[in-house]
Design an enzyme around this catalytic site. Sequence first.
Site, mmCIF file in Angstrom:
data_model
loop_
_atom_site.group_PDB
_atom_site.id
_atom_site.type_symbol
_atom_site.label_atom_id
_atom_site.label_comp_id
_atom_site.label_asym_id
_atom_site.label_seq_id
_atom_site.Cartn_x
_atom_site.Cartn_y
_atom_site.Cartn_z
ATOM 1 N N GLU A 53 0.833 -1.205 0.000
ATOM 2 C CA GLU A 53 0.000 0.000 0.000
ATOM 3 C C GLU A 53 0.868 1.256 0.000
ATOM 4 O OE1 GLU A 53 -3.123 -2.159 3.036
ATOM 5 O OE2 GLU A 53 -2.634 -0.049 3.351
ATOM 6 N N CYS A 101 3.221 8.300 1.544
ATOM 7 C CA CYS A 101 3.625 7.357 2.578
ATOM 8 C C CYS A 101 3.954 6.046 1.873
ATOM 9 C CB CYS A 101 2.484 7.199 3.585
ATOM 10 S SG CYS A 101 2.807 5.954 4.839
ATOM 11 N N CYS A 108 5.490 -7.775 7.223
ATOM 12 C CA CYS A 108 6.465 -7.273 8.197
ATOM 13 C C CYS A 108 6.787 -8.361 9.205
ATOM 14 C CB CYS A 108 5.894 -6.048 8.903
ATOM 15 S SG CYS A 108 7.080 -5.250 9.999
ATOM 16 N N CYS A 154 3.967 -6.083 15.616
ATOM 17 C CA CYS A 154 3.321 -5.153 16.567
ATOM 18 C C CYS A 154 1.834 -5.521 16.628
ATOM 19 C CB CYS A 154 3.480 -3.707 16.098
ATOM 20 S SG CYS A 154 5.197 -3.255 15.808
ATOM 21 N N CYS A 162 -1.196 -3.792 14.648
ATOM 22 C CA CYS A 162 -0.963 -3.490 13.242
ATOM 23 C C CYS A 162 -1.415 -4.620 12.323
ATOM 24 C CB CYS A 162 0.529 -3.230 13.049
ATOM 25 S SG CYS A 162 1.013 -3.073 11.329
ATOM 26 N N CYS A 211 -2.731 0.788 8.165
ATOM 27 C CA CYS A 211 -1.865 0.221 7.137
ATOM 28 C C CYS A 211 -1.943 -1.303 7.141
ATOM 29 C CB CYS A 211 -0.449 0.675 7.420
ATOM 30 S SG CYS A 211 0.633 0.172 6.141
#
Length: 344
Positions: A92, A105, A112, A116, A119, A330
């Site tokens: 994204e 951004c 990832c 976290c 997220c 995100c």
Amino acid sequence: MQKEKLFGKTLNELVAVTKRVSLPGFAALQIADWLYKKEISTIDEMTNLSKKMREVLSNDYELGLSAPVSEKESPDGTKKYLYNVLNNKFIETAFIPDDDRATICVSSQAGCKMGCIFCMTGRQGFQGNLSSNEILNQFRSLPEFNRLTNMVFMGMGEPLDNIPEVLKTLEILTSEWGYGWSPTRITVSTVGLKNSISEFLEKSRCHLAVSLHSPFDEERRDLMPIQRTNTIKEVLDIIRNFDFNSQRRVSFEYILFKGMNDTPAHIKELARILNGIKCRINIIRFHKIPDSPYSSPDMDYTIRFKEALNAKGILTTIRASRGEDIGAACGLLTTLEQNKTRKP
Ligand code: SF4
């Protein structure tokens, strides 16, 4: 055989390309000029290279630009684009216009590793590092490319976990032979990878943003597993000992979770651990993700939290929430896209 992409190569890499295909050395600067200063979309448009040179180059290389595969626009003007990377994975990119600024951004990884818990990208797990071509293509192929004034690395992925490609991207963005942007227009955000922060601080002059989210070790560990191996104290020590010039900024991102990290004890501890660091805190309101127990406190409470930090001498701002209606958190859009493509 797939051709190598020229777009996203540094000047040194372009020199190596010219050597490989036996072009004269000066052609590297000419190619950089076409790639980063002129908006060409094919090698054939590099008209100050001879036809023969262009043919030789085209045998092994292509330009390597690719348009976004879909977009969503919020009534507030924020847009989210999906790009196809790494052989059919999605990332994204957000375009955020705001008065006289227009910020992109970008994502630095597909998925990832950092996990976290607040997220959506973290839930996807890690799918791969983006190349400098794939990072820079988000910028160059953005329909609003000519309006952009700022860039933040706050999309999918941990930029400092992909530091070679991120540093190459920053070099292209800020070099005279590249886009010639001032480094102060670019902010790289990290959860705090201590080794890579030092490298980033040494090798780039861009702003640094650290995701803080709690000043207390145990609580931060619950939110961000990285705290187990890279404590915020270690990260702050590196920052405290680095000689920042007056132009370069350090900020701390703080997602405010209702009833969790929003108490007077947090304000006191934040002031203690940030003592001696010239910085600002950006408070971010939590963008709800599915099946998450977290929520944001109301705006009045958030403003009071901000004012209390300001009263302690820490410059604190509240980041405006943008694009809520188009999946501002995100990782939401790519998760939807992946679920779609997985369906029979
Ligand atoms: S917040 Fe950033 S570092 Fe953490 S899991 Fe999400 S993308 Fe990764």
